[in-house]
Design a protein around this motif. Structure first.
Motif, PDB file in Angstrom:
ATOM      1  N   MET A  84      -8.536  34.624  28.271  1.00 21.22           N
ATOM      2  CA  MET A  84      -9.705  35.483  28.205  1.00 21.22           C
ATOM      3  C   MET A  84      -9.333  36.703  27.361  1.00 21.22           C
ATOM      4  O   MET A  84      -8.338  37.374  27.619  1.00 21.22           O
ATOM      5  N   SER A  85     -10.171  36.978  26.382  1.00 25.74           N
ATOM      6  CA  SER A  85      -9.884  38.080  25.470  1.00 25.74           C
ATOM      7  C   SER A  85     -10.224  39.423  26.112  1.00 25.74           C
ATOM      8  O   SER A  85     -10.874  39.499  27.155  1.00 25.74           O
ATOM      9  N   THR A  86      -9.792  40.475  25.442  1.00 26.62           N
ATOM     10  CA  THR A  86     -10.053  41.829  25.935  1.00 26.62           C
ATOM     11  C   THR A  86     -11.547  42.118  25.979  1.00 26.62           C
ATOM     12  O   THR A  86     -12.039  42.739  26.922  1.00 26.62           O
ATOM     13  N   GLY A  87     -12.275  41.656  24.968  1.00 26.34           N
ATOM     14  CA  GLY A  87     -13.725  41.868  24.942  1.00 26.34           C
ATOM     15  C   GLY A  87     -14.423  41.182  26.100  1.00 26.34           C
ATOM     16  O   GLY A  87     -15.363  41.736  26.691  1.00 26.34           O
ATOM     17  N   GLU A  88     -13.959  39.979  26.437  1.00 23.35           N
ATOM     18  CA  GLU A  88     -14.545  39.271  27.578  1.00 23.35           C
ATOM     19  C   GLU A  88     -14.210  39.972  28.889  1.00 23.35           C
ATOM     20  O   GLU A  88     -15.040  40.014  29.804  1.00 23.35           O
TER      21      GLU A  88
ATOM     22  N   ILE B 151     -13.736  43.201  29.263  1.00 20.33           N
ATOM     23  CA  ILE B 151     -14.583  44.408  29.311  1.00 20.33           C
ATOM     24  C   ILE B 151     -16.007  44.034  29.685  1.00 20.33           C
ATOM     25  O   ILE B 151     -16.637  44.691  30.527  1.00 20.33           O
ATOM     26  N   ALA B 152     -16.517  42.962  29.062  1.00 21.44           N
ATOM     27  CA  ALA B 152     -17.886  42.521  29.362  1.00 21.44           C
ATOM     28  C   ALA B 152     -18.011  42.125  30.832  1.00 21.44           C
ATOM     29  O   ALA B 152     -18.992  42.487  31.505  1.00 21.44           O
ATOM     30  N   ALA B 153     -17.026  41.388  31.338  1.00 21.48           N
ATOM     31  CA  ALA B 153     -17.058  40.976  32.740  1.00 21.48           C
ATOM     32  C   ALA B 153     -17.002  42.200  33.660  1.00 21.48           C
ATOM     33  O   ALA B 153     -17.723  42.256  34.663  1.00 21.48           O
ATOM     34  N   GLY B 154     -16.177  43.166  33.311  1.00 18.93           N
ATOM     35  CA  GLY B 154     -16.095  44.390  34.113  1.00 18.93           C
ATOM     36  C   GLY B 154     -17.415  45.134  34.144  1.00 18.93           C
ATOM     37  O   GLY B 154     -17.851  45.611  35.207  1.00 18.93           O
ATOM     38  N   ILE B 155     -18.066  45.237  32.994  1.00 18.50           N
ATOM     39  CA  ILE B 155     -19.363  45.911  32.930  1.00 18.50           C
ATOM     40  C   ILE B 155     -20.406  45.152  33.739  1.00 18.50           C
ATOM     41  O   ILE B 155     -21.208  45.757  34.478  1.00 18.50           O
TER      42      ILE B 155
ATOM     43  N   VAL C 248     -27.914  38.074  39.900  1.00 15.91           N
ATOM     44  CA  VAL C 248     -28.024  37.618  38.511  1.00 15.91           C
ATOM     45  C   VAL C 248     -26.851  38.137  37.687  1.00 15.91           C
ATOM     46  O   VAL C 248     -26.199  37.377  36.959  1.00 15.91           O
ATOM     47  N   PHE C 249     -26.569  39.425  37.810  1.00 14.15           N
ATOM     48  CA  PHE C 249     -25.460  39.999  37.042  1.00 14.15           C
ATOM     49  C   PHE C 249     -24.114  39.445  37.503  1.00 14.15           C
ATOM     50  O   PHE C 249     -23.201  39.275  36.694  1.00 14.15           O
ATOM     51  N   ALA C 250     -23.977  39.143  38.785  1.00 13.20           N
ATOM     52  CA  ALA C 250     -22.737  38.538  39.273  1.00 13.20           C
ATOM     53  C   ALA C 250     -22.558  37.134  38.697  1.00 13.20           C
ATOM     54  O   ALA C 250     -21.444  36.748  38.322  1.00 13.20           O
ATOM     55  N   VAL C 251     -23.637  36.370  38.596  1.00 12.51           N
ATOM     56  CA  VAL C 251     -23.569  35.027  38.012  1.00 12.51           C
ATOM     57  C   VAL C 251     -23.191  35.110  36.533  1.00 12.51           C
ATOM     58  O   VAL C 251     -22.351  34.329  36.055  1.00 12.51           O
ATOM     59  N   ILE C 252     -23.771  36.051  35.816  1.00 13.32           N
ATOM     60  CA  ILE C 252     -23.415  36.213  34.399  1.00 13.32           C
ATOM     61  C   ILE C 252     -21.944  36.606  34.279  1.00 13.32           C
ATOM     62  O   ILE C 252     -21.224  36.088  33.420  1.00 13.32           O
ATOM     63  N   GLY C 253     -21.478  37.499  35.134  1.00 12.06           N
ATOM     64  CA  GLY C 253     -20.070  37.887  35.126  1.00 12.06           C
ATOM     65  C   GLY C 253     -19.153  36.712  35.419  1.00 12.06           C
ATOM     66  O   GLY C 253     -18.106  36.549  34.780  1.00 12.06           O
ATOM     67  N   LEU C 254     -19.546  35.873  36.383  1.00 11.40           N
ATOM     68  CA  LEU C 254     -18.749  34.686  36.680  1.00 11.40           C
ATOM     69  C   LEU C 254     -18.697  33.730  35.502  1.00 11.40           C
ATOM     70  O   LEU C 254     -17.653  33.124  35.238  1.00 11.40           O
ATOM     71  N   SER C 255     -19.804  33.589  34.813  1.00 12.66           N
ATOM     72  CA  SER C 255     -19.799  32.676  33.658  1.00 12.66           C
ATOM     73  C   SER C 255     -18.881  33.195  32.557  1.00 12.66           C
ATOM     74  O   SER C 255     -18.261  32.406  31.841  1.00 12.66           O
ATOM     75  N   VAL C 256     -18.773  34.512  32.422  1.00  9.03           N
ATOM     76  CA  VAL C 256     -17.858  35.084  31.430  1.00  9.03           C
ATOM     77  C   VAL C 256     -16.413  34.895  31.876  1.00  9.03           C
ATOM     78  O   VAL C 256     -15.557  34.476  31.086  1.00  9.03           O
TER      79      VAL C 256
END
Length: 109
Positions: free
Chosen positions: A1-5, A7-11, A68-76
């Motif tokens: 998992m890259s740094t950008g991913e 950060i996105a998951a953290g957000i 919804v946001f938790a599901v998106i975070g999990l997918s990342v």
């Protein structure tokens, strides 16, 4: 998992946590009411407004959006885009609930 991913998951998880926090506060009927009925009401309408159903409506929608946001975070995090299909019923549920509960609240008042 890259740094950008990461950060996105953290957000995304932070957004989910914030929405869950505000959802819980709305269930307790504390804090600023985050509802259009409150935002668009005049000062005189706000004084006579029963805020309880609007707090409940906002709390439920905020909790669904948190999921919804938790599901998106999990997918990342899991790097699996098929998990995002779980968003569809959640978003649909939020929209349908908001519409039905608004109609129900307006019918009572």
């Amino acid at each position: 998992m890259s740094t950008g991913e990461q950060i996105a998951a953290g957000i995304l998880f932070a957004a989910a946590g914030c929405m869950l926090f505000f959802g819980i506060r709305h269930f307790m009927e504390k804090g600023t009411l985050l509802n259009n009925a409150w935002f668009w009401a005049s000062d005189t309408e706000r004084k006579g407004l029963d805020k309880k159903p609007y707090y409940r409506q906002s709390a439920i929608v905020l909790c669904i959006l948190s999921a919804v946001f938790a599901v998106i975070g999990l997918s990342v995090v899991l790097q699996n885009s098929r998990i995002c299909f779980a968003e569809i019923p959640l978003i649909t549920a939020a929209v349908v609930y908001a519409a039905v509960s608004s109609a129900k609240i307006n019918r009572k008042s």
